[in-house]
Design a protein around this motif. Structure first.
Motif, PDB file in Angstrom:
ATOM      1  N   VAL A  43       5.145 -59.213 -10.839  1.00 59.97           N
ATOM      2  CA  VAL A  43       4.868 -57.954 -10.150  1.00 59.97           C
ATOM      3  C   VAL A  43       3.359 -57.802 -10.020  1.00 59.97           C
ATOM      4  N   TYR A  44       2.897 -57.577  -8.796  1.00 57.01           N
ATOM      5  CA  TYR A  44       1.478 -57.365  -8.533  1.00 57.01           C
ATOM      6  C   TYR A  44       1.198 -55.864  -8.519  1.00 57.01           C
ATOM      7  N   PRO A  45       0.116 -55.436  -9.157  1.00 61.61           N
ATOM      8  CA  PRO A  45      -0.203 -53.998  -9.220  1.00 61.61           C
ATOM      9  C   PRO A  45      -0.860 -53.493  -7.940  1.00 61.61           C
ATOM     10  N   VAL A  46      -0.081 -53.465  -6.872  1.00 65.08           N
ATOM     11  CA  VAL A  46      -0.571 -52.971  -5.593  1.00 65.08           C
ATOM     12  C   VAL A  46       0.420 -51.950  -5.050  1.00 65.08           C
ATOM     13  N   VAL A  47      -0.029 -51.186  -4.057  1.00 64.67           N
ATOM     14  CA  VAL A  47       0.841 -50.222  -3.393  1.00 64.67           C
ATOM     15  C   VAL A  47       0.948 -50.640  -1.935  1.00 64.67           C
ATOM     16  N   PRO A  48       2.147 -50.851  -1.402  1.00 68.40           N
ATOM     17  CA  PRO A  48       3.440 -50.824  -2.078  1.00 68.40           C
ATOM     18  C   PRO A  48       3.576 -52.011  -3.034  1.00 68.40           C
ATOM     19  N   PRO A  49       4.481 -51.899  -3.990  1.00 71.09           N
ATOM     20  CA  PRO A  49       4.635 -52.953  -4.987  1.00 71.09           C
ATOM     21  C   PRO A  49       4.967 -54.304  -4.340  1.00 71.09           C
ATOM     22  N   LYS A  50       4.386 -55.341  -4.890  1.00 67.18           N
ATOM     23  CA  LYS A  50       4.653 -56.695  -4.420  1.00 67.18           C
ATOM     24  C   LYS A  50       5.262 -57.477  -5.582  1.00 67.18           C
ATOM     25  N   VAL A  51       6.440 -58.042  -5.358  1.00 68.73           N
ATOM     26  CA  VAL A  51       7.138 -58.799  -6.391  1.00 68.73           C
ATOM     27  C   VAL A  51       7.465 -60.175  -5.830  1.00 68.73           C
ATOM     28  N   GLU A  52       7.166 -61.207  -6.617  1.00 72.51           N
ATOM     29  CA  GLU A  52       7.470 -62.571  -6.203  1.00 72.51           C
ATOM     30  C   GLU A  52       8.340 -63.249  -7.251  1.00 72.51           C
ATOM     31  N   TYR A  53       9.228 -64.105  -6.772  1.00 72.39           N
ATOM     32  CA  TYR A  53      10.129 -64.843  -7.640  1.00 72.39           C
ATOM     33  C   TYR A  53       9.855 -66.338  -7.497  1.00 72.39           C
ATOM     34  N   THR A  54       9.809 -67.026  -8.632  1.00 73.54           N
ATOM     35  CA  THR A  54       9.657 -68.471  -8.664  1.00 73.54           C
ATOM     36  C   THR A  54      10.671 -69.034  -9.658  1.00 73.54           C
ATOM     37  N   LEU A  55      10.916 -70.329  -9.562  1.00 70.12           N
ATOM     38  CA  LEU A  55      11.830 -70.972 -10.498  1.00 70.12           C
ATOM     39  C   LEU A  55      11.120 -71.281 -11.813  1.00 70.12           C
ATOM     40  N   THR A  56      11.847 -71.172 -12.897  1.00 73.75           N
ATOM     41  CA  THR A  56      11.344 -71.613 -14.196  1.00 73.75           C
ATOM     42  C   THR A  56      11.621 -73.107 -14.326  1.00 73.75           C
ATOM     43  N   GLU A  57      11.212 -73.696 -15.443  1.00 71.45           N
ATOM     44  CA  GLU A  57      11.520 -75.108 -15.684  1.00 71.45           C
ATOM     45  C   GLU A  57      13.028 -75.336 -15.687  1.00 71.45           C
ATOM     46  N   HIS A  58      13.760 -74.446 -16.344  1.00 75.55           N
ATOM     47  CA  HIS A  58      15.226 -74.575 -16.359  1.00 75.55           C
ATOM     48  C   HIS A  58      15.800 -74.415 -14.954  1.00 75.55           C
ATOM     49  N   GLY A  59      15.251 -73.491 -14.188  1.00 72.60           N
ATOM     50  CA  GLY A  59      15.701 -73.307 -12.816  1.00 72.60           C
ATOM     51  C   GLY A  59      15.467 -74.552 -11.976  1.00 72.60           C
ATOM     52  N   GLU A  60      14.314 -75.198 -12.166  1.00 72.18           N
ATOM     53  CA  GLU A  60      13.988 -76.425 -11.434  1.00 72.18           C
ATOM     54  C   GLU A  60      14.999 -77.526 -11.705  1.00 72.18           C
ATOM     55  N   THR A  61      15.538 -77.581 -12.924  1.00 76.76           N
ATOM     56  CA  THR A  61      16.478 -78.652 -13.258  1.00 76.76           C
ATOM     57  C   THR A  61      17.801 -78.514 -12.503  1.00 76.76           C
ATOM     58  N   LEU A  62      18.077 -77.346 -11.963  1.00 76.36           N
ATOM     59  CA  LEU A  62      19.302 -77.140 -11.175  1.00 76.36           C
ATOM     60  C   LEU A  62      19.184 -77.637  -9.731  1.00 76.36           C
ATOM     61  N   ILE A  63      17.980 -77.823  -9.260  1.00 79.56           N
ATOM     62  CA  ILE A  63      17.772 -78.133  -7.847  1.00 79.56           C
ATOM     63  C   ILE A  63      18.439 -79.445  -7.418  1.00 79.56           C
ATOM     64  N   PRO A  64      18.341 -80.522  -8.181  1.00 78.65           N
ATOM     65  CA  PRO A  64      19.058 -81.736  -7.761  1.00 78.65           C
ATOM     66  C   PRO A  64      20.575 -81.512  -7.642  1.00 78.65           C
ATOM     67  N   ILE A  65      21.116 -80.678  -8.498  1.00 72.60           N
ATOM     68  CA  ILE A  65      22.550 -80.372  -8.437  1.00 72.60           C
ATOM     69  C   ILE A  65      22.856 -79.583  -7.159  1.00 72.60           C
ATOM     70  N   LEU A  66      22.028 -78.592  -6.860  1.00 73.67           N
ATOM     71  CA  LEU A  66      22.236 -77.804  -5.639  1.00 73.67           C
ATOM     72  C   LEU A  66      22.065 -78.669  -4.396  1.00 73.67           C
ATOM     73  N   GLU A  67      21.070 -79.586  -4.418  1.00 72.36           N
ATOM     74  CA  GLU A  67      20.877 -80.489  -3.283  1.00 72.36           C
ATOM     75  C   GLU A  67      22.080 -81.404  -3.110  1.00 72.36           C
ATOM     76  N   SER A  68      22.690 -81.823  -4.215  1.00 76.83           N
ATOM     77  CA  SER A  68      23.910 -82.634  -4.132  1.00 76.83           C
ATOM     78  C   SER A  68      25.042 -81.844  -3.493  1.00 76.83           C
ATOM     79  N   LEU A  69      25.134 -80.553  -3.827  1.00 78.32           N
ATOM     80  CA  LEU A  69      26.153 -79.702  -3.215  1.00 78.32           C
ATOM     81  C   LEU A  69      25.918 -79.544  -1.714  1.00 78.32           C
ATOM     82  N   VAL A  70      24.655 -79.418  -1.310  1.00 78.67           N
ATOM     83  CA  VAL A  70      24.329 -79.318   0.114  1.00 78.67           C
ATOM     84  C   VAL A  70      24.715 -80.614   0.827  1.00 78.67           C
ATOM     85  N   LYS A  71      24.386 -81.727   0.207  1.00 78.18           N
ATOM     86  CA  LYS A  71      24.726 -83.033   0.791  1.00 78.18           C
ATOM     87  C   LYS A  71      26.246 -83.174   0.933  1.00 78.18           C
ATOM     88  N   TRP A  72      26.973 -82.780  -0.101  1.00 80.10           N
ATOM     89  CA  TRP A  72      28.429 -82.845  -0.050  1.00 80.10           C
ATOM     90  C   TRP A  72      28.958 -81.936   1.065  1.00 80.10           C
TER      91      TRP A  72
END
Length: 116
Positions: free
Chosen positions: A70-99
């Protein structure tokens, strides 16, 4: 994930954390863009309502698959990124897309609003 919940197997735990209609799509979108804002996710997934998107983002954050900044600005600005654990899911999700791509092609299905 509720730490006091009893699971029968790791697959059940995994589906509890990343299963459902929206979480894989949210994670995949964030992985493609590296950073995502709430409004971008809403545009990418127009059929999700605000309440559900907020809920899913909170659960993904609680399960430590995404970071919320969360950035302390008006209006509020919120950004989402993947964590290390989240990154480990990406190859699985890419496999699902390929399938899914292979399956859609094999049955002649090509009714997509957009492809990524």
């Amino acid at each position: 994930m509720k730490k006091d919940k009893q699971y029968n197997c790791y697959f059940e735990l995994t589906l509890d954390i990343v299963g459902g209609k929206w979480k894989p799509i949210i994670l995949y979108y964030i992985s493609i863009n590296k950073v995502a804002r709430h409004s971008e996710l809403k545009r990418f997934i127009p059929s999700i309502n605000e309440r559900m998107l907020t809920r899913q983002l909170r659960e993904l954050e609680e399960d430590k698959l995404i970071n919320r900044k969360v950035y302390p600005v008006v209006p509020p600005k919120v950004e989402y990124t993947l964590t290390e654990h989240g990154e480990t899911l990406i190859p699985i999700l890419e496999s699902l897309v390929k399938w899914g791509t292979s399956y859609a092609n094999s049955i002649g299905f090509n009714n997509f609003k957009m492809e990524i």
